[in-house]
Write a protein that holds these residues in place. Structure first.
Motif, short mmCIF file in Angstrom:
data_model
loop_
_atom_site.label_atom_id
_atom_site.label_comp_id
_atom_site.label_asym_id
_atom_site.label_seq_id
_atom_site.Cartn_x
_atom_site.Cartn_y
_atom_site.Cartn_z
N ASN A 23 0.84 -1.21 0.00
CA ASN A 23 0.00 0.00 0.00
C ASN A 23 0.88 1.26 0.00
O ASN A 23 0.38 2.37 -0.07
CB ASN A 23 -0.98 0.00 1.19
CG ASN A 23 -0.27 -0.12 2.52
OD1 ASN A 23 0.92 -0.39 2.59
ND2 ASN A 23 -1.02 0.10 3.59
N PHE B 66 -6.71 -4.88 -1.65
CA PHE B 66 -6.83 -4.23 -0.33
C PHE B 66 -8.19 -3.54 -0.23
O PHE B 66 -8.35 -2.56 0.48
CB PHE B 66 -5.73 -3.20 -0.14
CG PHE B 66 -4.34 -3.76 -0.07
CD1 PHE B 66 -4.09 -4.99 0.51
CD2 PHE B 66 -3.25 -3.03 -0.53
CE1 PHE B 66 -2.79 -5.50 0.60
CE2 PHE B 66 -1.95 -3.53 -0.46
CZ PHE B 66 -1.72 -4.77 0.11
N SER B 67 -9.16 -4.04 -0.99
CA SER B 67 -10.42 -3.32 -1.12
C SER B 67 -11.58 -4.21 -0.70
O SER B 67 -11.54 -5.42 -0.96
CB SER B 67 -10.55 -2.91 -2.59
OG SER B 67 -11.79 -2.37 -2.84
N CYS B 69 -11.27 -0.61 0.84
CA CYS B 69 -9.96 -0.12 1.26
C CYS B 69 -9.68 -0.28 2.74
O CYS B 69 -10.48 0.09 3.58
CB CYS B 69 -9.80 1.33 0.85
SG CYS B 69 -9.87 1.46 -0.94
N LYS B 70 -8.51 -0.83 3.04
CA LYS B 70 -8.17 -1.14 4.43
C LYS B 70 -7.55 0.04 5.15
O LYS B 70 -7.52 0.07 6.37
CB LYS B 70 -7.24 -2.34 4.49
CG LYS B 70 -5.82 -2.09 4.01
CD LYS B 70 -4.96 -3.31 4.28
CE LYS B 70 -3.54 -3.09 3.85
NZ LYS B 70 -2.60 -3.29 4.95
N ASP B 71 -7.00 1.01 4.40
CA ASP B 71 -6.38 2.16 5.05
C ASP B 71 -6.28 3.32 4.05
O ASP B 71 -6.70 3.18 2.89
CB ASP B 71 -5.01 1.81 5.65
CG ASP B 71 -4.05 1.25 4.60
OD1 ASP B 71 -4.34 1.38 3.40
OD2 ASP B 71 -3.02 0.67 5.00
N SER B 74 -4.19 2.57 0.79
CA SER B 74 -4.87 1.75 -0.24
C SER B 74 -6.04 2.54 -0.84
O SER B 74 -6.36 2.36 -2.02
CB SER B 74 -5.31 0.40 0.31
OG SER B 74 -6.10 0.54 1.44
N SER B 355 -17.11 -12.88 4.81
CA SER B 355 -16.77 -11.51 4.41
C SER B 355 -17.23 -11.20 2.99
O SER B 355 -17.41 -12.09 2.17
CB SER B 355 -15.26 -11.32 4.49
OG SER B 355 -14.80 -10.35 3.57
N THR B 358 -12.95 -10.11 -1.31
CA THR B 358 -11.67 -9.41 -1.25
C THR B 358 -10.55 -10.45 -1.27
O THR B 358 -10.78 -11.60 -0.91
CB THR B 358 -11.53 -8.55 0.03
OG1 THR B 358 -10.25 -7.91 0.02
CG2 THR B 358 -11.65 -9.38 1.30
N GLY B 360 -7.86 -9.91 0.58
CA GLY B 360 -7.59 -9.84 2.02
C GLY B 360 -6.46 -10.70 2.54
O GLY B 360 -5.28 -10.40 2.34
N TYR B 366 -5.11 -7.93 4.80
CA TYR B 366 -5.94 -7.63 5.98
C TYR B 366 -6.98 -8.73 6.10
O TYR B 366 -6.96 -9.68 5.32
CB TYR B 366 -6.58 -6.23 5.85
CG TYR B 366 -7.65 -6.10 4.77
CD1 TYR B 366 -7.40 -6.48 3.46
CD2 TYR B 366 -8.91 -5.59 5.08
CE1 TYR B 366 -8.38 -6.36 2.47
CE2 TYR B 366 -9.89 -5.46 4.10
CZ TYR B 366 -9.61 -5.85 2.80
OH TYR B 366 -10.57 -5.73 1.83
N MET B 367 -7.87 -8.63 7.14
CA MET B 367 -8.96 -9.59 7.27
C MET B 367 -8.48 -11.01 7.58
O MET B 367 -8.92 -11.96 6.95
CB MET B 367 -9.78 -9.69 5.96
CG MET B 367 -10.73 -8.58 5.69
SD MET B 367 -12.20 -8.70 6.70
CE MET B 367 -12.77 -10.34 6.27
#
Ligand code: SF4
Lengths: 159, 420
Positions: A23, B66-67, B69-71, B74, B355, B358, B360, B366-367
């Motif tokens: 990212n 990353f969608s 979006c995790k942050d 992203s 979920s 994603t 992830g 993430y996740m």
């Protein structure tokens, strides 16, 4: 003269640049994490013109161009391996990071060796051992892309 | 000289009568793919060329890694992809809520047809070989250039013929077939080559199995994997692909570097131990391995059939108290169908976290990230060091049957231990 960073077989793109950092869009910042999952000393200590030498299938795994890119940003002059994974090889060519595939000859090169590499002649000299390894020149088509300074300029020139 | 399926497709797309392994050529492209990680740098490269996109209908952009979006970082990357899609009026941009994991989504959306050439800035683009297309992963510079030119360069790959014979035993699926092949030939066993599948055993395989098999061709180092077309392929394409296409089959005298025969009857459920997909062992020899997490999903095994297998195991059972089980349907459509068929209820009753689509955890995004020393069984395709989280965590690759059974038992388990 170039210092050698020596790694083994199947060095994958997840260790060259772990996905958890993808990212980060800024390549300079991203490059601080290069190789950290197998070698924490690489990113802080690698010098301009150093060379990575590895075994079979270097760069296997994801298609992320971030992998050759972070090595290029870190100043790595070229990568020498027994063999490369195909997408990594393609990416390296496309961004202008030379990748030399030399088969078993690679076993002659050890950590701490000092190399002199002549990319146009395809000649690798292991200075401290007095050994010279001759490699195949790049395929013509690939050479053309390299001569244009990468794929983007090559396509630009097609106009 | 005869040609393989891959050679025929490349010959047609480069305007030649025939090609053979080792030829360098420039091929026309039918579809170009990028995602939220590879898209933004591909766009940067594209913009350096200063030309318009070659065809706004032949580019697919999918924010899936990353969608949602995790942050913030992203989010910025997804915004870049979205803005580009709007500016260039890209038809096949898939927004959150309508998206899915790219390699499950594009075939389902009818964007892949037999005989076509597809490149994607994602290594698992090879998944589409299941539909008799030549599909392969490339870098983002390749994609940036191709979005302008509609072409790319290829070296025609040498081929490995993989003949499938016999019938598949119960609880053995596409994942077990491809892991067994990778175990046999190694993670570079098909490097720069194409895996060409043939044989009567193919009729045994559901489309989902064929997608799983082609998906992991890259884990054997292959450029692509490809299946011929049969009734099941045509059924899949019906109602999805309306444009004309030309399926290809291999000539009887096509040239192969190597031939492998897989006797389906002899296969058993397997797992690939860390940290390489070639470390393949039978599940029956792995039942002492305690797990902390089970992940079912990804472009490898997040399709409806995969969820059906997980539901078959989990029905009436509970996830082991020491295990987190995460199930991620690969697309919105699959999610909805799974809901209608009652699978989602089964999962939630069993104590599973379900979920929205994603990538992830598959790439440690993430996740479902693993902590130091933790161990997961996962239906994804890579078990490299640090792939799902901490560099000292471990990933074991397996089928949905095995992952679901392991979630119930708290250790690696075969579905027969749970389904009585
Ligand atoms: S699910 Fe995993 S392997 Fe598939 S595209 Fe996403 S990150 Fe890549």
């Amino acid at each position: 003269m170039s210092k050698v960073w020596r790694y083994g077989d199947h060095v994958d793109t997840d260790v060259i640049i772990p996905a958890r950092y993808l990212n980060i869009a800024d390549f300079e910042e991203l490059a601080e994490h290069a190789m950290e999952d197998i070698d924490l000393s690489f990113a802080p200590n690698v010098q301009k013109n150093d060379i990575i030498v590895a075994g079979r299938n270097f760069g296997c795994g994801s298609s992320r161009e971030h992998a050759p890119m972070v090595l290029k940003v870190k100043g790595v002059k070229c990568i020498i391996a027994d063999s490369f994974a195909r997408i990594f090889y393609r990416n390296a060519i496309n961004i202008g990071l030379p990748a030399l595939e030399i088969g078993k000859e690679v076993e002659k090169i050890e950590a701490g060796d000092e190399l002199e590499v002549n990319l146009t002649k395809g000649e690798i000299k292991i200075v401290n051992k007095g050994i010279v390894i001759n490699t195949k020149p790049l395929p013509e088509f690939v050479q053309k892309i390299a001569d244009c300074g990468g794929l983007i300029n090559y396509v630009k020139g097609e106009n | 000289m005869g040609m393989t399926m891959t050679e025929k497709i490349l010959a047609k797309h480069s305007g030649r009568d025939s090609v053979s392994a080792g030829d360098l050529l420039v091929s026309q492209l039918d579809l170009i793919l990028a995602n939220d990680i590879t898209g933004p740098p591909a766009i940067d490269e594209f913009e350096k060329i200063g030309r318009p996109v070659f065809d706004k209908d032949k580019i697919a952009l999918v924010p899936d890694h990353f969608s949602p979006c995790k942050d913030i970082k992203s989010a910025e990357m997804c915004k870049r992809l979205r803005d580009f899609a709007r500016e260039h009026e890209i038809t096949n941009y898939f927004e959150v809520g309508r998206m899915g994991i790219e390699h499950a989504l594009l075939p389902d959306a009818g964007l892949i047809a037999p005989g076509e050439v597809i490149i994607g800035a994602d290594s698992h683009t090879c998944t589409y070989g299941a539909l008799n297309a030549l599909a392969t992963g490339v870098g983002q510079t390749d994609v940036g250039a191709a979005m302008a030119s509609g072409t790319t360069w290829f070296k025609v790959p040498a081929a490995i013929k993989v003949e499938l014979k016999g019938k598949l035993p119960k609880y053995v699926k596409g994942k077990d077939i491809i892991l067994t092949i990778i175990g046999m030939i190694g993670v570079d066993g098909a490097r720069y080559q194409s895996l060409e599948f043939c044989g009567e055993g193919i009729s045994e395989l559901a489309m989902s199995d064929r997608f799983t098999i082609c998906n992991m061709a890259i884990e054997a180092g292959a450029k692509n994997g490809i299946f011929p077309v049969d009734e099941k392929t045509l059924d899949f394409l019906k109602g999805r692909v309306t444009r004309e296409f030309t399926a290809v089959s291999a000539d009887a005298d096509a040239v192969y570097d190597r031939e492998i025969t897989i006797e389906l009857d002899k296969l058993v459920p397997v797992v690939a131990y860390p940290h390489l997909p070639e470390n393949v062992h039978p599940v029956s020899e792995s039942t002492g391995i305690i797990i902390d997490q089970a992940v079912i999903g990804s472009c490898t095994n997040g399709r409806l059939e995969d969820l059906a297998q997980a539901a078959e195991v989990l029905k009436g059972h509970k996830v082991h108290p020491h295990v987190r089980c995460i199930i991620i349907p690969a697309t919105q459509e699959i999610y909805q169908q799974a809901m209608k068929l009652g699978y989602i209820d089964t999962f939630i009753e069993a104590g599973v976290a379900v979920s929205t689509p994603t990538c992830g955890p598959c790439l440690g995004g993430y996740m479902g990230i693993l902590a130091h020393g933790e161990r997961a069984v996962s239906t994804t395709n890579r078990n490299f060091r640090g792939r799902m989280g901490h560099v000292d965590s471990e990933v074991y690759l397996a089928s949905p049957y095995v992952a679901a059974a392991s979630a119930v038992m708290g250790r690696i388990a075969s579905p027969e231990e749970v389904i009585k």
